[in-house]
Design a protein around this motif. Structure first.
Motif, PDB file in Angstrom:
ATOM      1  N   GLU A 283       0.700  -1.262   0.202  1.00 56.50           N
ATOM      2  CA  GLU A 283       0.121   0.191   0.168  1.00 56.50           C
ATOM      3  C   GLU A 283       0.894   1.090  -0.006  1.00 56.50           C
ATOM      4  O   GLU A 283       1.883   1.499   0.708  1.00 56.50           O
ATOM      5  CB  GLU A 283      -0.927  -0.149   1.464  1.00 56.50           C
ATOM      6  CG  GLU A 283      -1.682   1.298   1.577  1.00 56.50           C
ATOM      7  CD  GLU A 283      -3.288   0.794   2.282  1.00 56.50           C
ATOM      8  OE1 GLU A 283      -3.690   1.808   2.398  1.00 56.50           O
ATOM      9  OE2 GLU A 283      -2.456   0.636   3.166  1.00 56.50           O
ATOM     10  N   TYR A 308       5.552  -1.874 -10.370  1.00 57.19           N
ATOM     11  CA  TYR A 308       4.074  -2.353  -9.671  1.00 57.19           C
ATOM     12  C   TYR A 308       2.306  -1.391 -10.055  1.00 57.19           C
ATOM     13  O   TYR A 308       2.595  -0.764 -10.732  1.00 57.19           O
ATOM     14  CB  TYR A 308       4.384  -0.534  -8.112  1.00 57.19           C
ATOM     15  CG  TYR A 308       5.462  -0.892  -7.701  1.00 57.19           C
ATOM     16  CD1 TYR A 308       5.899  -2.153  -6.207  1.00 57.19           C
ATOM     17  CD2 TYR A 308       6.716  -0.530  -7.521  1.00 57.19           C
ATOM     18  CE1 TYR A 308       6.132  -2.455  -5.492  1.00 57.19           C
ATOM     19  CE2 TYR A 308       7.868  -0.535  -6.999  1.00 57.19           C
ATOM     20  CZ  TYR A 308       7.656  -1.767  -5.739  1.00 57.19           C
ATOM     21  OH  TYR A 308       8.859  -1.570  -5.215  1.00 57.19           O
ATOM     22  N   LEU A 319      -0.509  -2.700  -5.716  1.00 59.38           N
ATOM     23  CA  LEU A 319      -0.241  -2.093  -5.001  1.00 59.38           C
ATOM     24  C   LEU A 319      -1.853  -1.432  -4.719  1.00 59.38           C
ATOM     25  O   LEU A 319      -2.400  -1.157  -5.278  1.00 59.38           O
ATOM     26  CB  LEU A 319       0.656  -1.554  -5.104  1.00 59.38           C
ATOM     27  CG  LEU A 319       1.741  -1.172  -5.183  1.00 59.38           C
ATOM     28  CD1 LEU A 319       2.788  -0.116  -5.463  1.00 59.38           C
ATOM     29  CD2 LEU A 319       2.327  -1.213  -2.761  1.00 59.38           C
TER      30      LEU A 319
END
Length: 329
Positions: A283, A308, A319
């Motif tokens: 996160e 990512y 994420l």
């Protein structure tokens, strides 16, 4: 029960391991972490509060002195300890050479206002959420030189653990010793006590900071080797560990690096997470005072270029990107 076991058992009973811990940092640090896929573990003796390791010493001295006063009465006068003996023994065993720990700090609190204020460029940085499972694996390796644990703010728990250890150790050794005047017996007990406390001293902090709910990943070059009688042995040990090392958990420990900090030089260790990058960071929370928004095209391009992928749900390998909703003046 060993003191180390008692400390960990007490903590684990009272606390549950969070799935995610958060590292609050500036935007510059955020870019560096993702660009290099590494975490910087800084020399804790060069931190803003270098007394963090040594703040257990007053508790250690007070409890040890009180406990040994009881046993002192069993020893004939010529052999009894003087009032300053405990302090001298603790100071001698609690050597500066053994305090070289490298650490990075996290909080189990997501989007915590005090963290934004203290560690995040006044709310203009980010908080990175890390999967704790990989830190636990790192600590669990055979002959691990790492500790991943929650900071303990309860000084009473520390004092009770020390007293428990002392009385059990002294009682056991005294019963098996024909000479109750054996000063070396007490010295050995205190040595073992200080060595154990030193190993976990990085996990104790003043209760004033308890709101932070801090966790630390700590690298200790000495591992479980505690006392080193002379400086050359310490530096020999550092040279042995000054090499790239692929840990079983997937992290890669790099060699020691150095930077200028104020008017001093400070060492640090970078821990690469490139092999487990997709699974480690879960996160990203943008600070409440940052002008950056989750839909910023440059931010999304930066994340994509470094491998990512974004998701609105908690899915391993992807994420979650969001903006803090904390009010911040």
């Amino acid at each position: 029960m060993l003191l180390s076991e008692k400390l960990f058992t007490t903590r684990e009973k009272a606390l549950e391991m969070p799935n995610v811990v958060y590292h609050y940092c500036s935007m510059t640090s955020f870019l560096a972490i993702l660009e290099t896929s590494s975490l910087r573990l800084s020399n804790i003796t060069k931190s803003n509060d270098p007394t963090e390791i040594t703040n257990v010493i007053p508790v250690l001295k007070d409890v040890t002195k009180n406990v040994l006063t009881d046993y002192n009465n069993l020893i004939s006068t010529p052999y009894q300890f003087r009032d300053d003996t405990i302090s001298k023994l603790v100071d001698r065993f609690f050597e500066d050479l053994s305090k070289n720990f490298y650490a990075i700090c996290f909080s189990e609190k997501r989007d915590l206002l005090s963290q934004w204020d203290r560690y995040d460029d006044n709310g203009k940085g980010v908080a990175l959420g890390f999967n704790t499972r990989h830190f636990v694996k790192l600590q669990a390796e055979t002959r691990s030189q790492y500790i991943f644990g929650k900071i303990i703010y309860d000084q009473n728990m520390l004092a009770n653990s020390i007293e428990f250890f002392l009385r059990n150790e002294i009682d056991g050794k005294w019963k098996s010793c024909d000479d109750i005047h054996n000063v070396n017996l007490i010295e050995n007990v205190i040595n073992n006590l200080v060595c154990t406390i030193l190993q976990f001293s990085v996990l104790f902090k003043d209760g004033f900071f308890s709101e932070e709910a801090e966790w630390r990943l700590v690298y200790n070059p000495l591992g479980r080797i505690r006392r080193l009688g002379y400086a050359s042995a310490y530096h020999d040990r550092l040279m042995e560990t000054n090499q790239y090392r692929l840990e079983q958990s997937g992290f890669i420990r790099n060699t020691y690096q150095f930077l200028v900090k104020g008017s001093s030089i400070s060492s640090y260790v970078d821990l690469s997470f490139e092999p487990i990058r997709d699974a480690l960071i879960q996160e990203i929370i943008i600070g409440p005072k940052s002008t950056l928004q989750p839909n910023d095209k440059d931010l999304q391009m930066f994340l994509a270029l470094h491998g990512y992928r974004l998701s609105k749900l908690a899915i391993e390998g992807k994420l979650i990107l969001s903006k803090s909703d904390r009010p911040f003046r």
